[in-house]
Design an enzyme around this catalytic site. Structure first.
Site, PDB file in Angstrom:
ATOM      1  N   ASN A 114     -12.918   6.342   7.080  1.00  0.00           N
ATOM      2  CA  ASN A 114     -12.755   5.485   6.185  1.00  0.00           C
ATOM      3  C   ASN A 114     -13.208   5.002   5.063  1.00  0.00           C
ATOM      4  OD1 ASN A 114     -11.724   2.846   6.303  1.00  0.00           O
ATOM      5  ND2 ASN A 114     -11.173   3.194   7.644  1.00  0.00           N
ATOM      6  N   ARG A 115     -14.080   4.133   4.930  1.00  0.00           N
ATOM      7  CA  ARG A 115     -14.671   3.445   3.623  1.00  0.00           C
ATOM      8  C   ARG A 115     -16.284   3.174   3.462  1.00  0.00           C
ATOM      9  NH1 ARG A 115      -9.449   2.479   3.024  1.00  0.00           N
ATOM     10  NH2 ARG A 115      -8.500   2.819   1.308  1.00  0.00           N
ATOM     11  N   HIS A 140     -13.632   8.713   2.590  1.00  0.00           N
ATOM     12  CA  HIS A 140     -13.228   9.719   4.228  1.00  0.00           C
ATOM     13  C   HIS A 140     -13.739  10.888   3.714  1.00  0.00           C
ATOM     14  CE1 HIS A 140     -10.021   7.735   5.810  1.00  0.00           C
ATOM     15  NE2 HIS A 140      -9.042   8.579   4.950  1.00  0.00           N
ATOM     16  N   HIS A 211      -5.969  12.292  10.574  1.00  0.00           N
ATOM     17  CA  HIS A 211      -5.452  11.147   9.885  1.00  0.00           C
ATOM     18  C   HIS A 211      -4.169  11.753   9.539  1.00  0.00           C
ATOM     19  CE1 HIS A 211      -4.811   8.803   7.062  1.00  0.00           C
ATOM     20  NE2 HIS A 211      -6.140   8.612   6.528  1.00  0.00           N
ATOM     21  N   SER A 212      -3.114  12.350  11.681  1.00  0.00           N
ATOM     22  CA  SER A 212      -1.601  12.106  11.826  1.00  0.00           C
ATOM     23  C   SER A 212      -1.107  11.411  11.223  1.00  0.00           C
ATOM     24  CB  SER A 212      -1.624  12.895  12.405  1.00  0.00           C
ATOM     25  OG  SER A 212      -2.133  13.708  12.773  1.00  0.00           O
ATOM     26  N   TYR A 213      -0.008  11.575  10.143  1.00  0.00           N
ATOM     27  CA  TYR A 213       0.677  10.183   9.997  1.00  0.00           C
ATOM     28  C   TYR A 213       1.764  10.373  11.059  1.00  0.00           C
ATOM     29  CZ  TYR A 213      -1.160   9.490   5.550  1.00  0.00           C
ATOM     30  OH  TYR A 213      -2.270   9.592   4.694  1.00  0.00           O
ATOM     31  N   ASP A 284      -3.422  -1.391   6.444  1.00  0.00           N
ATOM     32  CA  ASP A 284      -4.548  -0.926   6.125  1.00  0.00           C
ATOM     33  C   ASP A 284      -5.886  -1.002   6.228  1.00  0.00           C
ATOM     34  OD1 ASP A 284      -5.929   1.631   5.105  1.00  0.00           O
ATOM     35  OD2 ASP A 284      -5.111   1.796   3.737  1.00  0.00           O
ATOM     36  N   GLU A 353      -6.022   6.019  13.287  1.00  0.00           N
ATOM     37  CA  GLU A 353      -6.482   6.417  13.329  1.00  0.00           C
ATOM     38  C   GLU A 353      -8.503   6.171  14.128  1.00  0.00           C
ATOM     39  OE1 GLU A 353      -8.248   6.792   8.712  1.00  0.00           O
ATOM     40  OE2 GLU A 353      -5.947   5.745   9.308  1.00  0.00           O
TER      41      GLU A 353
END
Length: 388
Positions: A114-115, A140, A211-213, A284, A353
């Site tokens: 994340n940020r 990330h 980070h699986s979609y 998000d 996540e």
């Protein structure tokens, strides 16, 4: 989380790599349809391959040690048909091409998922400037985070893979020599269990995630907003227009952020009158999990769940972390062509996540991401699959 660009290899090299990887057709395809030969290569003078994990209940998980990425998760749908439920690529060339195919698909994110606000942290009294790669923030771990590193892979048995990464002091300006270990295990009850561990020789910050979609329908050519989401969280951390957490913790009740009662994403995701959804172009956001109390997470209780009415596949998420980022694939646009030649449209997937809260190094009241010598970082998440 938004797709990010790294600085690993260029398009020309990636195409050459793809040609080299495709030269062998002797390997047996996986249940998900992957050709292991297309992952068998060398990057940064380190061997890369595809590892296949499975159990006796028809679950298969494929992982590459490039970025410790989960490439496919195959589980039976309600008709008993093996169904791949995550987005990704079917060759190492696309994963490694950070110019044309930049992605976090399936990756183990580090050092900090994340940020981080403006890429600035203070460690041991010293101010440190990290790379800025997303609206002026460090996302990330920076443009060459661990998702673009090659882990040492050791398959312990048919169902367990251990991946180790040695990150040097100054890696993307983060302090400390860090050894990180990711362990993936496919259990007998169709759970993909993930353990993230790390040690350091100098104080640093660590926040790892997967980070699986996920698209549980098995058809990522279509938006996944008909998936039904539940999040065991009464509160979330709002963001500003640059996706940075404001420092507030607000209740979800009475807002489109509320998933305490499970519902399909399409029912609320389009509410652009709600500022948070307008800023994020959808979801998000970090949720403050009810399963985390008094500084301790309870990974025996469901933190979140996702369900596809089409396939009948139901996924539960368990974690010891305080937060979970719900990202609805808002920045997918159809420009990325993934496995089986499918172009992934906007909102083709949902990421769940597990994590420390975004920008927690700069929010002292939030769970701490700091790691000191002699301590061990440990993060656990399990994705359990069944049918309904």
């Amino acid at each position: 989380m938004k797709l990010t660009k790294g600085l690993f290899v260029g398009a020309a090299f990636a195409m050459a790599l793809f040609t080299a990887c495709s030269s062998s057709n002797n390997s047996k395809l996986t249940v998900s349809g992957l050709d292991p030969a297309k992952f068998d290569t060398t990057l940064n003078e380190k061997p890369v391959k595809l590892f296949v994990l499975k159990n006796s209940n028809d679950m298969e998980v494929c992982v590459t040690n490039f970025g410790a990425r989960v490439v496919s998760i195959c589980v039976p749908n309600k008709a008993g048909v093996a169904t791949d439920v995550v987005l990704g690529y079917d060759n190492i060339a696309q994963y490694a091409d950070s110019v044309n195919n930049a992605s976090d698909f399936g990756a183990a994110i580090g050092r900090y998922a994340n940020r981080i606000n403006q890429g600035q942290i203070t460690v041991a009294g010293k101010k440190i400037q990290l790379p800025r790669n997303n609206f002026g923030h460090c996302l990330h771990g920076g443009p060459s985070g661990w998702q673009y590193s090659v882990y040492e892979g050791n398959q312990l048995n048919d169902s367990t893979l251990q991946l180790v990464l040695h990150s040097p002091d100054g890696d993307n300006n983060f302090p400390g020599n860090v050894t990180a270990t990711v362990t993936y295990t496919v259990t007998s009850d169709n759970t993909l269990d993930m353990k993230f561990e790390a040690t350091t020789d100098a104080e640093t910050v660590i926040n790892m995630t997967n980070h699986s979609y996920f698209n549980l329908s098995g058809d990522p050519s279509k938006a996944g907003t008909n998936m039904v989401l539940y999040v065991n969280a009464d509160n979330y951390t709002p963001c500003d227009s640059t996706f940075m957490t404001t420092g507030e913790i607000k209740p979800v009740y009475g807002t489109p952020m509320d998933f305490t009662k499970r519902h399909a994403l399409y029912e609320t995701i389009g509410d652009t009158t709600f500022t948070q959804l307008k800023y994020g172009r959808g979801y998000d956001h970090n949720y403050v999990l009810n399963t985390y109390k008094d500084g301790k997470g309870d990974d025996t209780k469901v933190a979140a769940s996702l369900y596809s009415p089409e396939s009948g596949i139901y996924m539960e998420v368990y974690t010891n972390e305080p937060g979970i980022q719900v990202y609805s694939g808002n920045f997918l646009s159809g420009s990325v062509t993934g496995k089986k030649g499918i172009a992934y449209p906007q909102r083709a997937s949902v990421c769940l996540e597990t994590q420390k809260f975004p920008d927690s190094p700069n929010k002292k009241d939030w769970p701490s991401p700091y790691l000191k010598p002699g301590e061990k970082y440990f993060s656990h998440v399990a994705y359990k699959f069944s049918v309904r």
